[in-house]
Design a protein around this motif. Structure first.
Motif, PDB file in Angstrom:
ATOM      1  N   LYS A 266      24.379  23.203 -12.104  1.00  0.00           N
ATOM      2  CA  LYS A 266      22.868  23.602 -11.911  1.00  0.00           C
ATOM      3  C   LYS A 266      22.085  23.265 -12.994  1.00  0.00           C
ATOM      4  N   PHE A 267      20.666  23.623 -12.614  1.00  0.00           N
ATOM      5  CA  PHE A 267      19.889  23.441 -13.844  1.00  0.00           C
ATOM      6  C   PHE A 267      19.867  24.704 -14.618  1.00  0.00           C
ATOM      7  N   SER A 268      19.821  24.886 -15.892  1.00  0.00           N
ATOM      8  CA  SER A 268      19.594  26.119 -16.643  1.00  0.00           C
ATOM      9  C   SER A 268      18.601  26.667 -16.249  1.00  0.00           C
ATOM     10  N   SER A 269      18.509  28.057 -16.526  1.00  0.00           N
ATOM     11  CA  SER A 269      17.330  28.812 -16.303  1.00  0.00           C
ATOM     12  C   SER A 269      16.355  28.720 -17.568  1.00  0.00           C
ATOM     13  N   SER A 270      16.594  28.378 -18.859  1.00  0.00           N
ATOM     14  CA  SER A 270      15.740  28.288 -19.848  1.00  0.00           C
ATOM     15  C   SER A 270      15.070  26.841 -20.060  1.00  0.00           C
ATOM     16  N   ARG A 271      13.877  26.614 -20.564  1.00  0.00           N
ATOM     17  CA  ARG A 271      13.363  25.399 -20.755  1.00  0.00           C
ATOM     18  C   ARG A 271      13.832  25.015 -22.204  1.00  0.00           C
ATOM     19  N   SER A 272      13.890  23.705 -22.295  1.00  0.00           N
ATOM     20  CA  SER A 272      14.031  23.249 -23.785  1.00  0.00           C
ATOM     21  C   SER A 272      13.513  21.803 -23.955  1.00  0.00           C
TER      22      SER A 272
ATOM     23  N   MET B  33       0.732  -1.399   0.114  1.00  0.00           N
ATOM     24  CA  MET B  33      -0.091  -0.068   0.079  1.00  0.00           C
ATOM     25  C   MET B  33       1.089   1.299   0.161  1.00  0.00           C
ATOM     26  N   LYS B  34       0.630   2.141  -0.904  1.00  0.00           N
ATOM     27  CA  LYS B  34       1.336   3.432  -0.997  1.00  0.00           C
ATOM     28  C   LYS B  34       0.836   4.435  -0.145  1.00  0.00           C
ATOM     29  N   PRO B  35       1.479   5.336   0.282  1.00  0.00           N
ATOM     30  CA  PRO B  35       1.102   6.240   0.919  1.00  0.00           C
ATOM     31  C   PRO B  35       0.573   7.468   0.217  1.00  0.00           C
ATOM     32  N   ASP B  36      -0.302   8.208   0.615  1.00  0.00           N
ATOM     33  CA  ASP B  36      -1.030   9.304  -0.422  1.00  0.00           C
ATOM     34  C   ASP B  36      -0.503  10.455  -0.145  1.00  0.00           C
ATOM     35  N   PHE B  37       0.411  11.100  -0.933  1.00  0.00           N
ATOM     36  CA  PHE B  37       1.105  12.448  -0.594  1.00  0.00           C
ATOM     37  C   PHE B  37       0.379  13.350  -1.436  1.00  0.00           C
ATOM     38  N   GLY B  38      -0.875  13.152  -2.043  1.00  0.00           N
ATOM     39  CA  GLY B  38      -1.521  14.434  -2.757  1.00  0.00           C
ATOM     40  C   GLY B  38      -1.189  14.057  -4.285  1.00  0.00           C
ATOM     41  N   GLU B  39      -1.250  15.273  -4.909  1.00  0.00           N
ATOM     42  CA  GLU B  39      -1.122  15.051  -6.290  1.00  0.00           C
ATOM     43  C   GLU B  39       0.360  14.730  -6.790  1.00  0.00           C
ATOM     44  N   PRO B  40       0.560  13.835  -7.624  1.00  0.00           N
ATOM     45  CA  PRO B  40       1.918  13.376  -7.999  1.00  0.00           C
ATOM     46  C   PRO B  40       2.727  14.623  -8.907  1.00  0.00           C
ATOM     47  N   THR B  41       3.999  14.781  -8.377  1.00  0.00           N
ATOM     48  CA  THR B  41       4.796  15.813  -9.207  1.00  0.00           C
ATOM     49  C   THR B  41       5.537  15.137 -10.228  1.00  0.00           C
ATOM     50  N   GLN B  42       5.773  15.974 -11.446  1.00  0.00           N
ATOM     51  CA  GLN B  42       6.658  15.842 -12.510  1.00  0.00           C
ATOM     52  C   GLN B  42       8.172  15.735 -12.327  1.00  0.00           C
ATOM     53  N   VAL B  43       8.955  14.924 -12.090  1.00  0.00           N
ATOM     54  CA  VAL B  43      10.179  14.990 -11.946  1.00  0.00           C
ATOM     55  C   VAL B  43      10.980  15.411 -13.133  1.00  0.00           C
ATOM     56  N   PHE B  44      10.667  15.100 -14.417  1.00  0.00           N
ATOM     57  CA  PHE B  44      11.403  15.973 -15.226  1.00  0.00           C
ATOM     58  C   PHE B  44      10.371  15.682 -16.614  1.00  0.00           C
ATOM     59  N   ASP B  45      10.506  16.405 -17.522  1.00  0.00           N
ATOM     60  CA  ASP B  45       9.806  16.735 -18.799  1.00  0.00           C
ATOM     61  C   ASP B  45      10.826  16.827 -19.857  1.00  0.00           C
ATOM     62  N   LEU B  46      10.731  15.682 -20.708  1.00  0.00           N
ATOM     63  CA  LEU B  46      11.695  15.666 -22.036  1.00  0.00           C
ATOM     64  C   LEU B  46      11.226  16.723 -22.977  1.00  0.00           C
ATOM     65  N   PHE B  47      10.148  17.528 -23.038  1.00  0.00           N
ATOM     66  CA  PHE B  47       9.806  18.365 -24.036  1.00  0.00           C
ATOM     67  C   PHE B  47       9.661  19.989 -23.345  1.00  0.00           C
ATOM     68  N   GLU B  48       9.570  19.900 -22.240  1.00  0.00           N
ATOM     69  CA  GLU B  48       9.805  21.272 -21.621  1.00  0.00           C
ATOM     70  C   GLU B  48      10.673  21.347 -20.447  1.00  0.00           C
ATOM     71  N   GLY B  49      11.672  20.629 -20.448  1.00  0.00           N
ATOM     72  CA  GLY B  49      12.358  20.471 -19.102  1.00  0.00           C
ATOM     73  C   GLY B  49      13.675  21.365 -19.120  1.00  0.00           C
ATOM     74  N   LYS B  50      14.253  21.394 -18.089  1.00  0.00           N
ATOM     75  CA  LYS B  50      15.635  22.312 -17.738  1.00  0.00           C
ATOM     76  C   LYS B  50      16.626  21.327 -17.933  1.00  0.00           C
ATOM     77  N   ASN B  51      17.864  21.881 -18.795  1.00  0.00           N
ATOM     78  CA  ASN B  51      18.994  21.207 -18.911  1.00  0.00           C
ATOM     79  C   ASN B  51      19.723  21.084 -17.704  1.00  0.00           C
ATOM     80  N   PHE B  52      20.480  20.071 -17.429  1.00  0.00           N
ATOM     81  CA  PHE B  52      21.442  20.161 -16.186  1.00  0.00           C
ATOM     82  C   PHE B  52      22.785  20.470 -16.824  1.00  0.00           C
TER      83      PHE B  52
END
Length: 154
Positions: free
Chosen positions: A37-43, A1-20
């Motif tokens: 660091k993570f870059s400031s712009s999304r790509s 049984m998984k604990p319920d922590f509310g809405e799942p969050t997206q860890v990374f996005d291949l289409f609108e993510g930030k490069n490391f």
């Protein structure tokens, strides 16, 4: 049984993510990654030098790239064997008793392989009604990294 922590969050996005941005500097003789660091712009992710769009074809090409990536299985956790444990304990012994380690190296002309021995136990002297305790702690060949770190109280 998984604990319920509310809405799942997206860890990374291949289409609108930030490069490391991996920034490697030298601290003495070692690499330091503190300025990464993570870059400031999304790509979007790029495949063959081109940014891909969110389409089924693009997702298939990303999957092909990931399938062609080298295996990281050799870097997974492996339990230590006796040889590795002995090697690490030998290195740690140099920090516990540096004088003993230095004298062992300087008095020996050829390196010796230590065979596993039963630990020597000092006899406890008994007098009439009282027992003298041995203040030196015994170290057996079964001691491992965990017990060493526990002894340091870190």
């Amino acid at each position: 049984m998984k604990p319920d922590f509310g809405e799942p969050t997206q860890v990374f996005d291949l289409f609108e993510g930030k490069n490391f941005e991996l920034i490697i500097t030298r601290q003495g003789e070692y690499n330091n990654y503190d300025k990464s660091k993570f870059s400031s712009s999304r790509s979007a992710i790029s495949v063959n030098g081109e940014e891909v769009e969110r389409t089924k074809e693009a997702m298939a090409s990303i999957k092909e790239e990931l399938d062609a990536a080298p295996s990281l299985a050799s870097y997974e956790y492996k339990a230590w064997d006796g040889e590795t444990r002995d090697f690490v304990n030998g290195i740690l012994k140099m920090y516990l008793n540096p004088g003993d380690a230095i004298s062992e190296i300087t008095t020996s002309s050829t390196p010796k392989k230590e065979a596993k021995k039963e630990p020597k136990k000092e006899k406890v002297a008994e007098t009439a009604g009282s027992t003298e305790n041995n203040s030196a702690s015994e170290v057996s060949s079964d001691d491992d990294l965990d017990s060493f770190l526990n002894d340091l109280d870190i």
